[in-house]
Write an enzyme that holds these catalytic residues in place. Structure first.
Site, PDB file in Angstrom:
ATOM      1  N   GLU A 217     -23.141 -56.235  18.756  1.00 28.67           N
ATOM      2  CA  GLU A 217     -21.841 -56.521  19.344  1.00 28.67           C
ATOM      3  C   GLU A 217     -21.953 -56.712  20.852  1.00 28.67           C
ATOM      4  O   GLU A 217     -22.771 -56.073  21.507  1.00 28.67           O
ATOM      5  CB  GLU A 217     -20.873 -55.367  19.044  1.00 28.67           C
ATOM      6  CG  GLU A 217     -20.820 -54.996  17.565  1.00 28.67           C
ATOM      7  CD  GLU A 217     -20.100 -53.674  17.292  1.00 28.67           C
ATOM      8  OE1 GLU A 217     -19.244 -53.291  18.115  1.00 28.67           O
ATOM      9  OE2 GLU A 217     -20.400 -53.041  16.270  1.00 28.67           O
ATOM     10  N   GLU A 328     -10.058 -55.342  19.473  1.00 29.50           N
ATOM     11  CA  GLU A 328      -9.988 -54.047  18.786  1.00 29.50           C
ATOM     12  C   GLU A 328      -9.398 -53.023  19.739  1.00 29.50           C
ATOM     13  O   GLU A 328      -9.682 -53.033  20.937  1.00 29.50           O
ATOM     14  CB  GLU A 328     -11.384 -53.598  18.352  1.00 29.50           C
ATOM     15  CG  GLU A 328     -11.414 -52.206  17.715  1.00 29.50           C
ATOM     16  CD  GLU A 328     -12.826 -51.726  17.393  1.00 29.50           C
ATOM     17  OE1 GLU A 328     -12.957 -50.611  16.862  1.00 29.50           O
ATOM     18  OE2 GLU A 328     -13.796 -52.465  17.686  1.00 29.50           O
TER      19      GLU A 328
END
Length: 414
Positions: A217, A328
């Site tokens: 990520e 997120e």
């Protein structure tokens, strides 16, 4: 000879007091950590630098010899030879035209006070107070489990009570992928609680979502628990076991190998976008070197940061099966019945569009021919669209793109 018990008691008390002062390492601090534990952990994280640079944002950037960086302490990398450049790049960034910087390049604030010497890498120094904010030393720098959006695996209505993480993403699945890219609009969202965060990132995934998920990520985030402030920062993350025990943010554990001396993972970035004002984005490219098998990270058009060695992973040692792009947040107030006011992206819903809502543009994947291409069968997903939503588009200079985000708690998201 008569014993003066009062004097003996006084002397014993005095000795114990002095001992307590001189041996703080046995005294528990916040969260039950002893100073000795803190000292050992900081020594493991903060390697002796050749030079240190004080950033205007309060960070200290240590220029650590490239061969002394934390990655090489990993058991799988004890005899690892650092690869100083990828054997292949889907963008061929080594051409002179690509290397030249642009006037609107996003930079890191510490650059104004110096740069790291050759053969060193910049590492943001971890401080004692950073560790005190962690729930445990073992979990410092780690995400909680189940922090990846799983569009097929659960019903959106149940997400909130399952893990407190909420997402607004675009994704492609059930394929064979060797990388991903996007231009990510950069903002500084408000985060309500110290243990919450807001981020925008790319996920490169392999395996299943239960116990052996592999994830790489990269993107930007705001996390006061991790960094001690509310600045927008470049970050990376990896795990090979669904966040159970492996991996971490940035260089807070051994694993990711850095080769670049200009960009510090975890460092703050600027400038930032403003509502109805100038817009800025960062380019993130993650790809798998077809020769060595490592997963490389490029930031912007000219900074090749480093790589995640193939040996760290099981599924991703071959390829990725799913790519996700998006935002997120952590909603820690879900148990109290009220949604957090932590913003995602710009804090505005996707419908507001350019200059107001946050975006990802030029969303691409790296295919089996090691070429960047537009993904097929893109889908979007959000946990609670009244809190944060996503709206996709295609065509023009933006290619595959989407707006996303939201304010969190509002009249339709109580």
């Amino acid at each position: 000879m008569a014993v003066n018990f009062k004097r003996v008691s006084f002397l014993l008390a005095l000795v114990m007091t002095v001992a307590a002062i001189l041996t703080p390492s046995v005294i528990s601090g916040k969260n039950g950590f002893s100073d000795l534990q803190i000292h050992k952990h900081l020594k493991r994280l903060n390697k002796p630098p050749l030079k240190s640079i004080k950033s205007p944002d309060g960070d200290v950037i240590d220029c650590v010899p490239i061969t002394d960086q934390p990655a090489l302490a990993h058991p799988l990398l004890i005899n690892h030879t650092i690869q100083m450049r990828p054997s292949f790049n889907p963008e061929s960034v080594f051409s002179e035209s690509k290397v030249s910087s642009k006037s609107n390049d996003i930079t890191q604030l510490w650059h104004v006070n110096g740069k790291c010497p050759e053969d060193t890498v910049p590492i943001r120094r971890t401080r004692k107070q950073d560790l005190y904010r962690a729930s445990s030393l073992e979990k410092f720098g780690m995400k909680s489990q189940k922090s990846i959006p799983k569009p097929k695996s659960y019903e959106p209505a149940s997400v909130l009570t399952q893990n407190g993480h909420q997402h607004a993403i675009m994704y492609v699945e059930d394929g064979v992928f060797y990388g991903a890219k996007a231009k990510i609009n950069v903002w500084n969202p408000d985060v309500e609680m110290p243990n919450e965060f807001s981020l925008a990132q790319i996920w490169v995934l392999g395996g299943n979502f239960n116990s052996d998920l592999n994830s790489i990520e990269a993107g930007w985030q705001v996390s006061s628990q991790l960094y001690g402030d509310t600045r927008t920062r470049l970050f990376t993350y990896w795990t090979s076991d669904a966040y159970q025990g492996t991996g971490c943010y940035n260089l807070l554990c051994s694993g990711v190998v850095q080769i670049n001396r200009e960009i510090a993972m975890g460092g703050s970035i600027s400038p930032l976008s403003g509502y109805g004002n100038s817009q800025y984005d960062i380019t993130i490219l993650i790809w798998k070197d077809p020769k060595e098998g490592h997963w490389w990270l490029q930031f912007g058009e000219k900074y090749i940061i480093g790589y995640w060695p193939a040996s760290l992973f099981s599924y991703l040692s071959e390829s990725a099966s799913m790519i996700e792009w998006g935002g997120e947040v952590v909603n820690s107030q879900s148990e109290e019945g009220k949604h957090t006011t932590t913003q995602m992206g710009s804090g505005r819903f996707a419908e507001e569009g350019w200059g107001k809502a946050s975006y990802f543009k030029n969303v691409q994947v790296v295919d089996g021919s090691n070429e960047l291409r537009n993904p097929e069968n893109l889908q979007v997903f959000t946990d609670q669209e009244n809190c944060y939503n996503v709206k996709s588009g295609d065509g023009g200079s933006w290619g595959s793109h989407f707006y996303y985000g939201g304010p969190g708690r509002n009249s339709n998201c109580p």
